[in-house]
Write a protein that holds these residues in place. Structure first.
Motif, PDB file in Angstrom:
ATOM      1  N   THR A 323      37.965  42.908  34.718  1.00 58.78           N
ATOM      2  CA  THR A 323      38.811  42.460  33.723  1.00 58.78           C
ATOM      3  C   THR A 323      37.741  41.700  32.360  1.00 58.78           C
ATOM      4  OG1 THR A 323      38.926  40.259  34.498  1.00 58.78           O
ATOM      5  CG2 THR A 323      40.675  41.846  35.028  1.00 58.78           C
ATOM      6  N   GLU A 388      47.688  41.484  30.634  1.00 58.17           N
ATOM      7  CA  GLU A 388      47.141  41.660  31.801  1.00 58.17           C
ATOM      8  C   GLU A 388      47.745  42.761  32.577  1.00 58.17           C
ATOM      9  OE1 GLU A 388      47.673  39.070  36.227  1.00 58.17           O
ATOM     10  OE2 GLU A 388      48.949  38.677  34.334  1.00 58.17           O
ATOM     11  N   ALA A 392      45.313  45.737  34.212  1.00 51.91           N
ATOM     12  CA  ALA A 392      45.774  46.289  35.481  1.00 51.91           C
ATOM     13  C   ALA A 392      45.938  47.695  35.701  1.00 51.91           C
ATOM     14  CB  ALA A 392      46.861  45.316  36.011  1.00 51.91           C
ATOM     15  N   ILE A 395      42.857  49.674  35.381  1.00 51.48           N
ATOM     16  CA  ILE A 395      41.967  49.709  36.531  1.00 51.48           C
ATOM     17  C   ILE A 395      42.483  50.518  37.777  1.00 51.48           C
ATOM     18  CG2 ILE A 395      41.060  48.239  38.387  1.00 51.48           C
ATOM     19  CD1 ILE A 395      41.058  45.852  36.184  1.00 51.48           C
ATOM     20  N   ALA A 396      43.900  50.361  37.981  1.00 52.91           N
ATOM     21  CA  ALA A 396      44.754  51.102  39.058  1.00 52.91           C
ATOM     22  C   ALA A 396      44.532  52.450  38.707  1.00 52.91           C
ATOM     23  CB  ALA A 396      45.912  50.499  39.101  1.00 52.91           C
ATOM     24  N   PHE A 469      47.239  48.652  42.339  1.00 54.07           N
ATOM     25  CA  PHE A 469      47.724  47.660  41.683  1.00 54.07           C
ATOM     26  C   PHE A 469      47.639  46.451  42.512  1.00 54.07           C
ATOM     27  CE2 PHE A 469      50.038  50.437  38.908  1.00 54.07           C
ATOM     28  CZ  PHE A 469      49.584  49.875  37.411  1.00 54.07           C
ATOM     29  N   HIS A 472      43.233  45.864  43.729  1.00 56.81           N
ATOM     30  CA  HIS A 472      42.218  45.952  43.057  1.00 56.81           C
ATOM     31  C   HIS A 472      42.547  45.198  41.311  1.00 56.81           C
ATOM     32  CE1 HIS A 472      39.915  48.460  45.768  1.00 56.81           C
ATOM     33  NE2 HIS A 472      41.325  49.269  45.807  1.00 56.81           N
ATOM     34  N   THR A 473      43.501  44.663  41.416  1.00 53.83           N
ATOM     35  CA  THR A 473      43.992  43.923  40.086  1.00 53.83           C
ATOM     36  C   THR A 473      44.525  42.421  40.101  1.00 53.83           C
ATOM     37  OG1 THR A 473      46.274  44.538  40.131  1.00 53.83           O
ATOM     38  CG2 THR A 473      44.467  46.319  39.255  1.00 53.83           C
ATOM     39  N   THR A 474      44.744  41.880  38.995  1.00 50.21           N
ATOM     40  CA  THR A 474      45.073  40.303  39.199  1.00 50.21           C
ATOM     41  C   THR A 474      46.567  40.276  39.634  1.00 50.21           C
ATOM     42  OG1 THR A 474      45.596  40.572  36.673  1.00 50.21           O
ATOM     43  CG2 THR A 474      43.270  40.021  37.394  1.00 50.21           C
ATOM     44  N   ARG A 476      47.677  40.900  42.370  1.00 50.77           N
ATOM     45  CA  ARG A 476      47.886  40.894  43.834  1.00 50.77           C
ATOM     46  C   ARG A 476      48.687  39.858  44.425  1.00 50.77           C
ATOM     47  NH1 ARG A 476      42.415  39.335  42.776  1.00 50.77           N
ATOM     48  NH2 ARG A 476      41.681  41.491  43.588  1.00 50.77           N
TER      49      ARG A 476
END
Length: 714
Positions: A323, A388, A392, A395-396, A469, A472-474, A476
């Motif tokens: 992030t 956010e 996310a 990244i996903a 998602f 590997h992201t916030t 979770r």
């Protein structure tokens, strides 16, 4: 019979009270004991204050014969010549309440000429190393334990992309107050460091001196820039710091300090010269950690090495959170609009390639990209913000598609959150999100636009994206479900990679990994195996089956000697056909005398190529006709020369390997029991004579008998 006690290290110093929270009774120098040591009468000897008063918490029952406080004559019970009172036993560090150093000397017996010792002792609430060093005050913020030992913090954690200044071995055990120093690698600066403004002075670099004991410079007489005969180590270090040309200094055995501009080579010193080499540590890349009280390692500077934006070096940022989005690109400048922004982010519509630790990125307009959309449903105890959600999603999608993070653009995120009072606390907030993204292609060798399309259209993409998602992201802490992904739309020329993305040399090199093994197999199948078979078997063959049907054993006449499924028992022959099928076919035809070996090899090549090309109905014609000739020879064919029977053609069309092995086994066995031609002619002559009725079997007539040739005499 009395023994002289050593001089007291703390004699003449004022007594200090015990610190708060520390034990009141501390180990004291020899000759002095705390109250309560005995209950004898008044004392009459010197204590540390130089008086002879009694009842002052010092040792009692001393006689009044005192000489300079270093020859305390007491009775035989307290200070006699017993070796346990003044012994220098190296095996006992704590004897009668006194501290000993590593070689066994008691600490109040320390050498007055020594500047350092390996241990310390407590006196008057302060830790002392020896008489020549000032006492270190005992404070809770200091790193001293109750026994005046420095705190041990263990190994210091090494930051990523940094190198230890003193080497890895110096960080195995960090002891108070030693620091641990690291220098960030090229392309990084220490965390929280900011370059000074033009009107501000640059922070000075830090200097560190590396000691080499018993070593001197060989060029000290030529490159010395100053000699001081009275300066100690601290003063000499200050002199070297003040001199810009000073690179090292020597502390000689005779007490001199020599400043050196260079130190080309080092040589051992017999008398123990100390060589200290200056090392400059820039504060912008210096990470420092210290050992403090309680055995903790604290960071006195930034704890991480951060990439330098705009220096033209794209360095790894794998040690930072995803992030953080630091240094996606680095083109060596701080200009916006050229593909890499001033904060080192890839700008919309651009792709950047070529950046590494030794060179900058080259950013160009993306020639082709795929645009797509995804719809998500989130539920949990909170609602995620749009920023956010955007991070996310990048990244996903990057992890699911296998593309670089900087090749993804999430250009729009729309979300709608609503509270559900009837739901449980784990699903109190429900949020619907639509994500619109763009996948750019920067390296056609790593990922093509066709692969992106295929991945987005696959049925397994939805669960994989949902897992990405969550893992590997916030997000979770939320329940994430990807409901739908729209079919992607390709924008740009999807075939431009043939001229722009892939070079001819790279294409040939990549194809060689696939075509090379195939070509090698064909070379073995069509050339190596036939040559080896001719050299080992064919060239030694003297006769063929053609014209010798009467010599063939009866078991091979009228039917096949083995079944069509005989390949099950002939495993070795079956496996050998993988590498020598044309050679095996030509060998069978040569044994029958149908055609020469090399002619059969060429025709078998053509049959194999037809089968490999998918034209098996053509490839079955030639071996099918030869199979019909073999059956005609052994007496169970249609006895029509040159034709092909339908059953033989169908056999080669359905299972060519079965036919090849059946023919090979039948012909090889018939050849194996076939007698040589000359032996058969002799048997025929003898058999004719034996079957004549006028002569007995085994007799030879005068006409048939060979004439005897008289042997010459000697």
């Amino acid at each position: 019979g009395r023994r002289r006690c050593p001089a007291l290290p703390g004699e003449g110093l004022p007594a200090l009270p015990a610190p708060l929270g520390r034990p009141a009774v501390l180990p004291l120098p020899r000759g002095i004991r705390a109250a309560g040591a005995n209950d004898h009468g008044n004392d009459d000897c010197h204590d540390l204050d130089g008086n002879v008063h009694h009842d002052d918490d010092f040792h009692r029952h001393c006689v009044d014969d005192v000489d300079d406080a270093d020859d305390c004559h007491v009775d035989a019970d307290d200070c006699n010549d017993d070796v346990d009172d003044c012994d220098d036993d190296a095996d006992d560090r704590y004897q009668h309440g006194y501290r000993h150093d590593h070689d066994g000397d008691r600490l109040d017996d320390v050498d007055l000429g020594s500047s350092t010792t390996t241990t310390s002792w407590v006196y008057g609430g302060a830790c002392r190393f020896n008489l020549n060093t000032p006492p270190l005050e005992w404070d809770d913020t200091m790193g001293w334990t109750g026994q005046c030992e420095p705190e041990v913090c263990g190994p210091a954690p090494q930051p990523a992309h940094a190198t230890a200044v003193l080497g890895e071995e110096a960080l195995q055990e960090l002891v108070y107050p030693e620091p641990a120093l690291f220098l960030c690698d090229v392309g990084y600066h220490v965390e929280f460091w900011e370059p000074p403004f033009p009107d501000q002075p640059t922070p000075p670099d830090r200097h560190m001196y590396v000691r080499s004991s018993g070593t001197r410079c060989t060029n000290d007489e030529v490159d010395n820039i100053g000699v001081n005969s009275t300066a100690g180590e601290a003063e000499c270090e200050a002199l070297c710091d003040a001199n810009a040309t000073c690179a090292a200094f020597e502390l000689t055995c005779d007490g001199r300090c020599i400043l050196l501009a260079t130190c080309a080579e080092q040589a051992p010193s017999d008398c123990g010269t100390q060589l200290l080499t200056k090392r400059t540590l820039p504060t912008s890349t210096l990470v420092e950690m210290s050992c403090v009280a309680g055995g903790r390692v604290v960071n006195t500077t930034g704890s991480r090495c951060m990439p330098i934006c705009g220096d033209g070096q794209l360095v790894p940022v794998d040690h930072l959170p995803l992030t953080s989005r630091l240094e996606q690109c680095d083109d060596g400048n701080s200009v916006n609009g050229d593909g890499c922004s001033a904060d080192c982010q890839v700008e919309a519509g651009f792709v950047c390639t070529g950046g590494h630790a030794g060179g900058p990125d080259a950013c160009t307009v993306a020639e082709v990209h795929a645009e797509g959309s995804a719809w998500l449903v989130l539920s949990g105890a909170r609602a995620a913000a749009d920023e956010e959600l955007r991070l996310a999603a990048e990244i996903a999608l990057s992890r699911t598609l296998g593309c670089p993070l900087r090749d993804l653009e999430v250009w729009q995120v729309l979300s709608l959150a609503a509270d559900d009072p009837d739901a449980s606390r784990f699903h109190r907030v429900r949020q619907e999100v639509s994500v619109h993204f763009r996948v750019k292609i920067s390296d056609y060798n790593a990922l093509s636009i066709g692969e992106v399309e295929g991945a987005l259209l696959a049925q397994s993409f939805l669960p994989k994206l949902s897992v990405a998602f969550t893992d590997h992201t916030t997000l979770r802490d939320l329940y994430v479900e990807v409901v739908e992904v729209a079919p992607p739309e390709v924008v740009g020329d999807r075939w431009n990679f043939w001229t722009h993305g892939v070079s001819l040399s790279d294409t040939i090199w990549e194809l060689s990994f696939y075509v090379g093994p195939v070509l090698l197999y064909l070379a073995v199948l069509l050339f190596v195996a036939p040559v080896a078979r001719w050299f080992l078997i064919i060239r030694k063959r003297k006769n063929r089956l053609t014209g010798r049907l009467d010599d063939v054993s009866e078991e091979f006449i009228g039917q096949w000697a083995v079944n069509i499924c005989g390949w099950i028992d002939a495993k070795l022959t079956c496996c050998s056909l993988l590498c020598c099928l044309p050679a095996r076919l030509a060998d069978t035809w040569d044994s029958m005398g149908l055609m020469p070996y090399w002619t059969g090899v060429r025709k078998a090549w053509c049959c194999c190529l037809c089968y490999l090309s998918g034209f098996g109905f053509c490839g079955a014609c030639l071996p099918g006709s030869q199979r019909s000739e073999i059956r005609d020879f052994f007496g169970f064919g249609d006895k029509v020369k040159g034709n092909i029977e339908l059953s033989d053609y169908c056999c080669y069309l359905c299972c060519p390997i079965c036919c090849v092995i059946q023919e090979a086994q039948h012909v090889d066995r018939a050849m194996k029991v076939l007698p040589p031609p000359f032996q058969k002619e002799a048997d025929f002559a003898f058999g004719t004579l034996g079957r004549d009725g006028d002569q007995e079997a085994g007799e030879v007539t005068a006409e048939a008998a060979p004439k005897e040739v008289a042997a010459p005499r000697g």
